[in-house]
Design an enzyme around this catalytic site. Structure first.
Site, PDB file in Angstrom:
ATOM      1  N   ASP A  11       9.726   5.404   1.350  1.00  0.00           N
ATOM      2  CA  ASP A  11       9.273   4.058   1.647  1.00  0.00           C
ATOM      3  C   ASP A  11       7.962   4.208   2.430  1.00  0.00           C
ATOM      4  O   ASP A  11       7.626   5.309   2.890  1.00  0.00           O
ATOM      5  CB  ASP A  11      10.352   3.343   2.466  1.00  0.00           C
ATOM      6  CG  ASP A  11       9.957   1.947   2.874  1.00  0.00           C
ATOM      7  OD1 ASP A  11       9.359   1.238   2.047  1.00  0.00           O
ATOM      8  OD2 ASP A  11      10.238   1.568   4.019  1.00  0.00           O
ATOM      9  N   ASP A  13       6.163   1.370   4.895  1.00  0.00           N
ATOM     10  CA  ASP A  13       6.212   0.774   6.229  1.00  0.00           C
ATOM     11  C   ASP A  13       7.493   1.190   6.952  1.00  0.00           C
ATOM     12  O   ASP A  13       8.596   0.997   6.447  1.00  0.00           O
ATOM     13  CB  ASP A  13       6.184  -0.749   6.122  1.00  0.00           C
ATOM     14  CG  ASP A  13       4.942  -1.267   5.424  1.00  0.00           C
ATOM     15  OD1 ASP A  13       3.969  -1.558   6.111  1.00  0.00           O
ATOM     16  OD2 ASP A  13       4.966  -1.357   4.183  1.00  0.00           O
ATOM     17  N   ASP A 170      13.939   3.054   5.933  1.00  0.00           N
ATOM     18  CA  ASP A 170      14.404   2.698   7.277  1.00  0.00           C
ATOM     19  C   ASP A 170      15.247   1.431   7.333  1.00  0.00           C
ATOM     20  O   ASP A 170      15.602   0.992   8.431  1.00  0.00           O
ATOM     21  CB  ASP A 170      13.206   2.560   8.228  1.00  0.00           C
ATOM     22  CG  ASP A 170      12.300   1.396   7.853  1.00  0.00           C
ATOM     23  OD1 ASP A 170      11.933   1.304   6.672  1.00  0.00           O
ATOM     24  OD2 ASP A 170      11.966   0.586   8.725  1.00  0.00           O
TER      25      ASP A 170
END
Length: 222
Positions: A11, A13, A170
């Site tokens: 991922d 961000d 996250d």
């Protein structure tokens, strides 16, 4: 699976890049337009990975959101585009991890729900990220995470089998996507995990506290 990983998808961000300062600044400019107070640190930590909608919903709080969310999101994107990389930075340890992947010839790519035009603007600031074998964004395909299709497409671009690839993210949606794609999902424990989140309850293969911890899960013969 965890001991035979031959490729990695990340991922963006909250996993590769700490974009929170610049995204929060854009959101705060929108909130100021509506005479609302700026986001708190807790709001920013818990919502940056959910993009404009997450940050602005948190910022409006109990105040009613405008009926035209498309307009609100566009205002955020306009502000963000103006200052997309003032304070954004690679997380500590990411550069060394990517160097290791390159040195050991382990393919890696980026699969983010960030819009493609913003991703294309941001990545050139970080030469390490421009070495990715695949870059797939939220609007590259008709479907975005948590649907597995973008992860499969990323693996196809890298020429690897999804079952031998890890996805690092996250938020819980990242782990749902990894599981649906038959990939090993690992939580980026350094990312935007809010106080109410329970990553230990997510369907993940493990929680990484530092990027270097991923190395032990990679196949030495990859």
């Amino acid at each position: 699976m965890a001991n035979h990983l031959h490729a990695v998808l990340f991922d963006l961000d909250g996993t590769l890049l700490d974009t929170a300062p610049d995204m929060a600044k854009a959101a705060n400019r929108v909130l100021a337009d509506y005479n609302l107070p700026p986001l708190t640190a807790a709001h920013i930590q818990a919502n940056t990975s959910y993009g404009a909608k997450g940050l602005l919903t948190a910022g409006f709080g109990t105040h009613p959101l405008p009926s035209d969310m498309t307009m609100l999101r566009q205002r955020f994107l306009d502000y963000y585009e103006q200052n997309i990389c003032e304070h954004t930075a690679l997380y500590p340890g990411i550069a060394a991890l990517l160097d290791h992947l390159d040195a050991t010839q382990i393919p890696w790519g980026i699969m983010t729900n960030k819009p493609g035009f913003l991703t294309d603007m941001l990545l050139p600031y970080f030469p390490h990220l421009m070495r990715a074998h695949a870059i797939v964004c939220g609007d590259t395909l008709p479907l975005a995470k948590p649907h597995p299709e973008p992860l499969w497409y990323s693996c196809e671009c890298m020429g690897v089998n999804a079952a031998q690839c890890a996805y690092i993210g996250d938020i819980e949606k990242d782990m749902i996507a990894a599981s649906a794609a038959n990939m090993a999902g690992y939580v980026a424990g350094w990312g935007y995990i809010g106080e109410a989140d329970r990553p230990d309850k997510w369907d993940a293969h493990g929680i990484l506290r530092h990027p270097s911890e991923l190395i032990r899960h990679l196949s030495p013969s990859a």
